[in-house]
Design a protein around this motif. Structure first.
Motif, mmCIF file in Angstrom:
data_model
loop_
_atom_site.group_PDB
_atom_site.id
_atom_site.type_symbol
_atom_site.label_atom_id
_atom_site.label_comp_id
_atom_site.label_asym_id
_atom_site.label_seq_id
_atom_site.Cartn_x
_atom_site.Cartn_y
_atom_site.Cartn_z
ATOM 1 N N GLY A 196 -1.567 -0.404 12.348
ATOM 2 C CA GLY A 196 -2.067 -1.414 11.425
ATOM 3 C C GLY A 196 -1.644 -2.806 11.810
ATOM 4 N N ALA A 197 -0.407 -2.951 12.287
ATOM 5 C CA ALA A 197 0.084 -4.266 12.683
ATOM 6 C C ALA A 197 -0.689 -4.795 13.888
ATOM 7 C CB ALA A 197 1.576 -4.196 13.002
ATOM 8 N N ALA A 198 -0.962 -3.925 14.858
ATOM 9 C CA ALA A 198 -1.680 -4.358 16.060
ATOM 10 C C ALA A 198 -3.086 -4.830 15.714
ATOM 11 C CB ALA A 198 -1.730 -3.225 17.077
ATOM 12 N N TYR A 199 -3.810 -4.024 14.905
ATOM 13 C CA TYR A 199 -5.158 -4.447 14.529
ATOM 14 C C TYR A 199 -5.102 -5.742 13.724
ATOM 15 C CZ TYR A 199 -9.540 -4.897 12.077
ATOM 16 O OH TYR A 199 -10.701 -5.418 11.573
ATOM 17 N N GLY B 109 -11.783 7.294 -1.413
ATOM 18 C CA GLY B 109 -11.181 8.506 -0.877
ATOM 19 C C GLY B 109 -9.899 8.278 -0.125
ATOM 20 N N LEU B 110 -9.459 7.025 0.004
ATOM 21 C CA LEU B 110 -8.275 6.731 0.811
ATOM 22 C C LEU B 110 -6.975 7.057 0.089
ATOM 23 C CD1 LEU B 110 -9.333 3.315 2.339
ATOM 24 C CD2 LEU B 110 -9.263 5.517 3.471
ATOM 25 N N GLU B 111 -7.056 7.415 -1.212
ATOM 26 C CA GLU B 111 -5.818 7.720 -1.911
ATOM 27 C C GLU B 111 -5.195 9.020 -1.408
ATOM 28 O OE1 GLU B 111 -9.231 9.414 -4.239
ATOM 29 O OE2 GLU B 111 -8.719 7.524 -3.268
ATOM 30 N N LYS B 112 -5.993 9.837 -0.691
ATOM 31 C CA LYS B 112 -5.465 11.066 -0.117
ATOM 32 C C LYS B 112 -4.985 10.780 1.311
ATOM 33 C CE LYS B 112 -8.548 14.019 -2.809
ATOM 34 N NZ LYS B 112 -9.591 15.057 -2.756
ATOM 35 N N SER C 48 1.286 -5.568 -5.677
ATOM 36 C CA SER C 48 0.871 -5.298 -7.057
ATOM 37 C C SER C 48 -0.188 -4.213 -7.133
ATOM 38 C CB SER C 48 0.339 -6.580 -7.703
ATOM 39 O OG SER C 48 -0.843 -7.020 -7.043
ATOM 40 N N SER C 49 -0.914 -3.971 -6.047
ATOM 41 C CA SER C 49 -1.952 -2.945 -6.051
ATOM 42 C C SER C 49 -1.442 -1.603 -5.560
ATOM 43 C CB SER C 49 -3.126 -3.387 -5.160
ATOM 44 O OG SER C 49 -2.715 -3.435 -3.805
ATOM 45 N N GLY C 50 -0.176 -1.522 -5.154
ATOM 46 C CA GLY C 50 0.389 -0.280 -4.653
ATOM 47 C C GLY C 50 0.240 -0.112 -3.161
ATOM 48 N N GLY C 51 -0.205 -1.154 -2.465
ATOM 49 C CA GLY C 51 -0.302 -1.090 -1.014
ATOM 50 C C GLY C 51 1.048 -1.258 -0.348
ATOM 51 N N TRP D 225 -3.908 5.016 2.784
ATOM 52 C CA TRP D 225 -4.484 3.944 1.987
ATOM 53 C C TRP D 225 -3.523 2.794 1.705
ATOM 54 C CZ3 TRP D 225 -3.275 1.748 -2.562
ATOM 55 C CH2 TRP D 225 -2.473 2.438 -3.463
ATOM 56 N N PRO D 226 -2.204 2.981 1.539
ATOM 57 C CA PRO D 226 -1.340 1.799 1.334
ATOM 58 C C PRO D 226 -1.379 0.847 2.530
ATOM 59 C CG PRO D 226 -0.206 3.794 0.643
ATOM 60 C CD PRO D 226 -1.423 4.243 1.379
ATOM 61 N N GLU D 227 -1.400 1.430 3.750
ATOM 62 C CA GLU D 227 -1.479 0.588 4.948
ATOM 63 C C GLU D 227 -2.868 -0.017 5.092
ATOM 64 O OE1 GLU D 227 -0.021 3.837 5.102
ATOM 65 O OE2 GLU D 227 1.812 2.697 4.676
ATOM 66 N N HIS D 228 -3.894 0.782 4.769
ATOM 67 C CA HIS D 228 -5.269 0.284 4.809
ATOM 68 C C HIS D 228 -5.414 -0.953 3.917
ATOM 69 C CE1 HIS D 228 -9.766 0.962 4.967
ATOM 70 N NE2 HIS D 228 -9.662 0.178 3.906
ATOM 71 N N MET D 229 -4.866 -0.877 2.720
ATOM 72 C CA MET D 229 -4.974 -1.988 1.780
ATOM 73 C C MET D 229 -4.255 -3.219 2.311
ATOM 74 S SD MET D 229 -6.297 -2.953 -0.974
ATOM 75 C CE MET D 229 -6.179 -4.182 -2.259
ATOM 76 N N ALA D 230 -3.053 -3.024 2.857
ATOM 77 C CA ALA D 230 -2.269 -4.148 3.368
ATOM 78 C C ALA D 230 -2.999 -4.868 4.496
ATOM 79 C CB ALA D 230 -0.900 -3.660 3.848
ATOM 80 N N VAL D 231 -3.548 -4.097 5.427
ATOM 81 C CA VAL D 231 -4.236 -4.703 6.576
ATOM 82 C C VAL D 231 -5.524 -5.375 6.124
ATOM 83 C CG1 VAL D 231 -5.298 -4.241 8.818
ATOM 84 C CG2 VAL D 231 -3.208 -3.040 8.156
ATOM 85 N N TRP D 232 -6.256 -4.729 5.216
ATOM 86 C CA TRP D 232 -7.537 -5.284 4.763
ATOM 87 C C TRP D 232 -7.351 -6.642 4.096
ATOM 88 C CZ3 TRP D 232 -10.880 -3.710 0.033
ATOM 89 C CH2 TRP D 232 -12.188 -4.186 0.207
ATOM 90 N N VAL D 233 -6.376 -6.754 3.206
ATOM 91 C CA VAL D 233 -6.157 -8.028 2.516
ATOM 92 C C VAL D 233 -5.650 -9.092 3.487
ATOM 93 C CG1 VAL D 233 -4.793 -9.189 0.742
ATOM 94 C CG2 VAL D 233 -5.772 -6.938 0.278
ATOM 95 N N CYS D 234 -4.666 -8.746 4.312
ATOM 96 C CA CYS D 234 -4.065 -9.747 5.203
ATOM 97 C C CYS D 234 -5.049 -10.275 6.240
ATOM 98 C CB CYS D 234 -2.839 -9.157 5.903
ATOM 99 S SG CYS D 234 -1.412 -8.913 4.825
#
Length: 421
Positions: free
Chosen positions: A118-121, A383-386, A170-173, A317-326
């Motif tokens: 996630g950091a690299a992307y 579906g990313l919560e799984k 705050s979103s759980g990411g 999904w927590p990492e997905h959310m972090a990368v998507w917002v940043c």
């Protein structure tokens, strides 16, 4: 005294009546002070949660209504090695990044070090892919031309300094990963921003030319040096580290106040040009700022979705959310700092150039606040919560406490509520 307990002439009225000086407030107006306290508390909470937008609104209003004061405050200049620096804005920028260094925790960065995919992307997208939208920004026929330069300037910026971490937490990411992307891209951006901006602006019809090497030196002096100094002081002086943990929210509010002051000074210097613009031109830049952020969200969301197809690169999904917002947000403080170093004879009046940066920043904050709110309620996760990996492996990565570290990072990020730079 009768059997009913009627009071005699010298008796005090019972507690809670209208004539009583103590006890619970009565209905005849005694409840009004309590109601004012409730509304006052709500107003204070709202102001704290929306500190930066309110400060920016006040800066714009004051700069346009009474520009003389801001012009006088920003007038003093000093010359160092042939480079002119406005004294007050330069001091404010130094305070912003010195404070950022003082509040930068090494432990939070180490927590996210393992999320290298996630950091690299995120780093590649923030610093090299999303800035390419600057070419499209220059192609928009804005009137005046300064709007195009301002929007292009905003596209080459790294991710936001605090709002992305706060929203992700705050979103759980994964707030720790968001912090890693914030720190790394803002440090690397000191090197990449001057050259990306030079490449984009030189492609315009006006062939705007900037000295990228000189801009790099100025960014190192005004951003990198105070950031490193603040970090060193935090790590070497233990009482400072303890104080920063306690007063982190106050330091973030100090940063936002300094940023709004810089915006006020910038708006004041170009007030006459700004007030001469039509409502249609202001609306056009607002629409462009919203469209820019939608494009970023769509591109990065699609790229992360496709990344799921690669087994070794799948993000939970927590990492997905972090990368998507940043990867979809850009920072305002560095944009305003870089703008202050650009020659007005090349890019035009700084106040006009700053408008797209401010509008785009506010648009992304309000939009992402809504999106993260939906994620926090369990919606829009697609579906990313799984977890993609086995539950045992995911629990091992997050810590044996079953996500306690993530919750702690989110709680710490949420502690910076209202810091949306």
């Amino acid at each position: 005294r009768g059997a009913a307990g009627a009071a005699g002439p010298g008796d005090a009225p019972p507690a809670g009546t209208a004539g009583s000086g103590g006890g619970a407030p009565g209905p005849a107006g005694g409840g009004r002070p309590g109601a004012w306290r409730v509304w006052g508390g709500r107003a204070a909470a709202f102001a704290q949660a929306n500190f930066l937008p309110l400060c920016l609104a006040l800066a714009v209003i004051l700069g346009l209504a009474w520009p003389w004061l801001g012009q006088q405050v920003s007038a003093p200049e000093v010359s160092i090695d042939g480079n002119n620096y406005r004294v007050v804005p330069s001091i404010l920028v130094l305070v912003i990044f010195l404070s950022s260094g003082l509040t930068l925790s090494t432990a939070d960065i180490k927590k996210a070090a393992g999320e290298y995919i996630g950091a690299a992307y995120g780093i590649v997208s923030i610093l090299f892919v999303t800035p390419l939208m600057g070419f499209a920004a220059l192609a928009i026929p804005f009137v005046p031309q300064e709007y195009s330069y301002g929007l292009a300037l905003f596209t080459v910026m790294p991710t936001t300094l605090t709002s992305a971490v706060t929203l992700v937490g705050s979103s759980g990411g994964n707030a720790a990963l968001a912090l890693l992307l914030t720190v790394s891209t803002n440090l690397l951006g000191i090197v990449t921003v001057p050259f990306m901006l030079q490449a984009i602006l030189s492609s315009s019809a006006a062939k705007v030319a900037i000295d990228a090497a000189n801009l790099l030196i100025k960014l190192c002096i005004t951003i990198l040096a105070p950031l490193v100094l603040g970090k060193l002081v935090r790590d070497l002086v233990r009482p400072v580290e303890a104080a920063m943990k306690v007063h982190k929210k106050k330091m973030s509010m100090l940063n936002n106040g300094c940023l709004a002051t810089v915006v006020w000074l910038t708006i004041s210097r170009s007030a006459s040009a700004i007030v001469s613009q039509s409502a249609g031109s202001i609306f056009s830049i607002l629409a462009a700022g919203v469209a820019l952020h939608v494009a970023y969200l769509a591109f990065n969301g699609t790229a992360l979705w496709l990344l799921r197809k690669v087994p070794c690169a799948r993000l939970n999904w927590p990492e997905h959310m972090a990368v998507w917002v940043c990867t979809s947000e850009k920072t305002l403080p560095i944009a305003i700092t870089v703008l202050s170093f650009l020659p007005e004879e090349q890019v035009g009046r700084h106040g006009l150039v700053a408008i797209p940066c401010i509008v785009s920043h506010l648009a992304q904050i309000f939009m992402d606040s809504f999106i993260c709110g939906q994620w926090a309620q369990g919606r829009w996760r697609l579906g990313l919560e799984k977890p993609f990996k086995s539950p045992s492996e995911y629990a091992h990565r997050q810590g044996s406490a079953g996500g306690t570290e993530l919750a702690g990072a989110a709680e710490q990020a949420a502690g910076a509520s209202g810091t949306s730079v």
